[in-house]
Write a protein that holds these residues in place. Sequence first.
Motif, PDB file in Angstrom:
ATOM      1  N   PHE A  30      19.241 -14.998  57.043  1.00  0.00           N
ATOM      2  CA  PHE A  30      19.623 -14.779  55.643  1.00  0.00           C
ATOM      3  C   PHE A  30      18.538 -15.329  54.722  1.00  0.00           C
ATOM      4  N   ALA A  31      18.079 -16.559  55.027  1.00  0.00           N
ATOM      5  CA  ALA A  31      17.071 -17.197  54.178  1.00  0.00           C
ATOM      6  C   ALA A  31      15.764 -16.421  54.187  1.00  0.00           C
ATOM      7  N   VAL A  32      15.339 -15.961  55.358  1.00  0.00           N
ATOM      8  CA  VAL A  32      14.079 -15.217  55.451  1.00  0.00           C
ATOM      9  C   VAL A  32      14.197 -13.868  54.733  1.00  0.00           C
ATOM     10  N   ALA A  33      15.360 -13.204  54.855  1.00  0.00           N
ATOM     11  CA  ALA A  33      15.556 -11.942  54.127  1.00  0.00           C
ATOM     12  C   ALA A  33      15.473 -12.177  52.621  1.00  0.00           C
ATOM     13  N   GLY A  34      16.073 -13.281  52.148  1.00  0.00           N
ATOM     14  CA  GLY A  34      15.964 -13.621  50.731  1.00  0.00           C
ATOM     15  C   GLY A  34      14.532 -13.888  50.319  1.00  0.00           C
ATOM     16  N   LEU A  35      13.784 -14.570  51.194  1.00  0.00           N
ATOM     17  CA  LEU A  35      12.376 -14.837  50.908  1.00  0.00           C
ATOM     18  C   LEU A  35      11.590 -13.531  50.790  1.00  0.00           C
ATOM     19  N   LEU A  36      11.857 -12.596  51.691  1.00  0.00           N
ATOM     20  CA  LEU A  36      11.152 -11.316  51.648  1.00  0.00           C
ATOM     21  C   LEU A  36      11.483 -10.553  50.364  1.00  0.00           C
ATOM     22  N   ALA A  69      12.312 -11.960  47.464  1.00  0.00           N
ATOM     23  CA  ALA A  69      11.615 -12.648  46.381  1.00  0.00           C
ATOM     24  C   ALA A  69      10.125 -12.307  46.395  1.00  0.00           C
ATOM     25  N   VAL A  70       9.515 -12.284  47.582  1.00  0.00           N
ATOM     26  CA  VAL A  70       8.096 -11.956  47.693  1.00  0.00           C
ATOM     27  C   VAL A  70       7.845 -10.526  47.233  1.00  0.00           C
ATOM     28  N   THR A  71       8.791  -9.627  47.516  1.00  0.00           N
ATOM     29  CA  THR A  71       8.662  -8.242  47.058  1.00  0.00           C
ATOM     30  C   THR A  71       8.606  -8.191  45.538  1.00  0.00           C
ATOM     31  N   GLY A  72       9.373  -9.073  44.884  1.00  0.00           N
ATOM     32  CA  GLY A  72       9.312  -9.132  43.433  1.00  0.00           C
ATOM     33  C   GLY A  72       7.948  -9.545  42.920  1.00  0.00           C
ATOM     34  N   TYR A  73       7.276 -10.408  43.676  1.00  0.00           N
ATOM     35  CA  TYR A  73       5.927 -10.830  43.296  1.00  0.00           C
ATOM     36  C   TYR A  73       4.884  -9.758  43.620  1.00  0.00           C
ATOM     37  N   SER A  74       5.139  -8.980  44.657  1.00  0.00           N
ATOM     38  CA  SER A  74       4.125  -8.066  45.178  1.00  0.00           C
ATOM     39  C   SER A  74       4.484  -6.616  44.909  1.00  0.00           C
ATOM     40  N   ARG A  75       3.691  -5.970  44.098  1.00  0.00           N
ATOM     41  CA  ARG A  75       3.895  -4.543  43.869  1.00  0.00           C
ATOM     42  C   ARG A  75       3.570  -3.741  45.122  1.00  0.00           C
ATOM     43  N   THR A  76       2.672  -4.273  45.958  1.00  0.00           N
ATOM     44  CA  THR A  76       2.299  -3.571  47.186  1.00  0.00           C
ATOM     45  C   THR A  76       3.490  -3.437  48.120  1.00  0.00           C
ATOM     46  N   LEU A  77       4.239  -4.532  48.300  1.00  0.00           N
ATOM     47  CA  LEU A  77       5.413  -4.486  49.170  1.00  0.00           C
ATOM     48  C   LEU A  77       6.448  -3.513  48.638  1.00  0.00           C
ATOM     49  N   THR A  78       6.637  -3.505  47.327  1.00  0.00           N
ATOM     50  CA  THR A  78       7.594  -2.564  46.740  1.00  0.00           C
ATOM     51  C   THR A  78       7.192  -1.135  47.048  1.00  0.00           C
ATOM     52  N   ARG A  79       5.895  -0.854  46.950  1.00  0.00           N
ATOM     53  CA  ARG A  79       5.422   0.502  47.260  1.00  0.00           C
ATOM     54  C   ARG A  79       5.630   0.823  48.737  1.00  0.00           C
ATOM     55  N   TRP A  80       5.422  -0.146  49.618  1.00  0.00           N
ATOM     56  CA  TRP A  80       5.622   0.091  51.045  1.00  0.00           C
ATOM     57  C   TRP A  80       7.075   0.434  51.351  1.00  0.00           C
ATOM     58  N   ILE A  81       7.987  -0.333  50.761  1.00  0.00           N
ATOM     59  CA  ILE A  81       9.407  -0.056  50.992  1.00  0.00           C
ATOM     60  C   ILE A  81       9.767   1.329  50.466  1.00  0.00           C
ATOM     61  N   ALA A  82       9.262   1.632  49.266  1.00  0.00           N
ATOM     62  CA  ALA A  82       9.561   2.939  48.678  1.00  0.00           C
ATOM     63  C   ALA A  82       8.925   4.071  49.481  1.00  0.00           C
ATOM     64  N   ALA A  83       7.866   3.737  50.263  1.00  0.00           N
ATOM     65  CA  ALA A  83       7.174   4.771  51.033  1.00  0.00           C
ATOM     66  C   ALA A  83       7.901   5.140  52.315  1.00  0.00           C
ATOM     67  N   ILE A  84       8.840   4.318  52.781  1.00  0.00           N
ATOM     68  CA  ILE A  84       9.625   4.685  53.957  1.00  0.00           C
ATOM     69  C   ILE A  84      10.420   5.941  53.613  1.00  0.00           C
ATOM     70  N   PRO A  93      15.636  -6.041  59.384  1.00  0.00           N
ATOM     71  CA  PRO A  93      16.554  -4.942  59.021  1.00  0.00           C
ATOM     72  C   PRO A  93      17.436  -5.292  57.820  1.00  0.00           C
ATOM     73  N   LEU A  94      17.866  -6.566  57.713  1.00  0.00           N
ATOM     74  CA  LEU A  94      18.687  -6.973  56.571  1.00  0.00           C
ATOM     75  C   LEU A  94      17.908  -6.794  55.270  1.00  0.00           C
ATOM     76  N   TYR A  95      16.651  -7.178  55.295  1.00  0.00           N
ATOM     77  CA  TYR A  95      15.786  -6.990  54.124  1.00  0.00           C
ATOM     78  C   TYR A  95      15.607  -5.510  53.804  1.00  0.00           C
ATOM     79  N   LEU A  96      15.374  -4.705  54.838  1.00  0.00           N
ATOM     80  CA  LEU A  96      15.108  -3.284  54.621  1.00  0.00           C
ATOM     81  C   LEU A  96      16.330  -2.551  54.081  1.00  0.00           C
ATOM     82  N   VAL A  97      17.514  -2.796  54.681  1.00  0.00           N
ATOM     83  CA  VAL A  97      18.704  -2.078  54.195  1.00  0.00           C
ATOM     84  C   VAL A  97      19.087  -2.563  52.803  1.00  0.00           C
TER      85      VAL A  97
END
Length: 419
Positions: free
Chosen positions: A126-132, A134-149, A246-250
Amino acid sequence: MSAIESSESPPSSIRGTSEAGGRLAGLGPTFGAGIVTALVGFSSSFAVVIAGLRAVGATERQAASGLLTICVLMGAAAIVFSLRHRMPISIAWSTPGAALLVSVGAGRTHSGHGGASGYREAVGAFAVAGLLIAVTGYSRTLTRWIAAIPAPISAAMLAGVIGPICLESAQAAVHLPRLALPAVAVWAILGRFAKRWSVPAALAAAFIGLALDPSTRGHLDGGLLPTLTTVTPRFDLGTLISLAIPLYLVTMASQNLAGIAVMRSYGYEPPIREVLMGTGTGSILAAPFGGIPINFAAITAALAASPDSHRDPRRRWIAATTAGGLYILLGLGAATATALLIAAPPLLIEGVAGLALLPALGGSLTTALTDTRHREAATATFVTTASGITVAGIGAPFWGLLVGLALLTLSASKPEPRP
């Protein structure tokens, strides 16, 4: 001023009171929309949250603590964000994430990761999913990767997660007919006339059946007052791969991205990075108390953001803050709600949870299979995820996503036929 004028024109103080009363009266539907948002959001899926926490090894007290924590957290977050930005920013728990816990929990129990140790590992996830998040909020690159799935692949993974839970509705109807069939009947009837209340009413019917059934009486125990319990997270690599990722992704694909789309459809541009960082950080802090990640609301967001809430889009934030306040109050009843659910046969609660997830399953399957170019890869993702397999300590959702992306890559690299 003449006597006639004074008799026909109310004093300014009375006019001011009347205008204030009119403004409050005009906000009646807005407050109502906020109340409905919270009641529907809580009652339609809290059974999924409890079932998920129990599946990964939480005790009754730990499950109640988790439900209390996330209710208070998402209520406070909705109030803060909505007040700060004057827009209806609804926050919810990750219902697909809770369903994922049910799916992964059974496999981890069979592989020897259940019980107290398994719960500590889940809390670490749970904690690591929350960290991911939060990091996605900092990183536009991660947001684009998730949106690219591709949407069909992420939708197929979600369908594979919630599909087995939906099957429990049929199982409950067969094995617990006296308790399950009335709940299913209530759900089916209200689904035609008052859809948003169909699942809460089905859950109420199940509870009434439990109260009237002599064979299930006397099983309600444990404290009914809200309490917080903490555990020290344990970080296990297999659990982080099979549950945290998977928790982070869903949560991102099925909740955050969908919730952002809902808000934009009503003309709002939400502060995406701020909300992701805030909900991610809050999820990290809530994890030791049993809290699963929180996120942008998706389905219930429309209740607060739509014109039914208020004709003026600038006043709809009041509905979201009202919902936030009610979520906090509902959290105070978490121990009672948990005790009632745990007193019921697990199959019955999973059956009602399956009813709550049926619309999500239908939508996910539609998204997964509509595009013929992705249909084969999406089907493989769904089958692999729904299989519940565990390989090298890593659960099925991860392998389902991997299989789907691999098939898409192979399909894209296939040479074009010569004319």
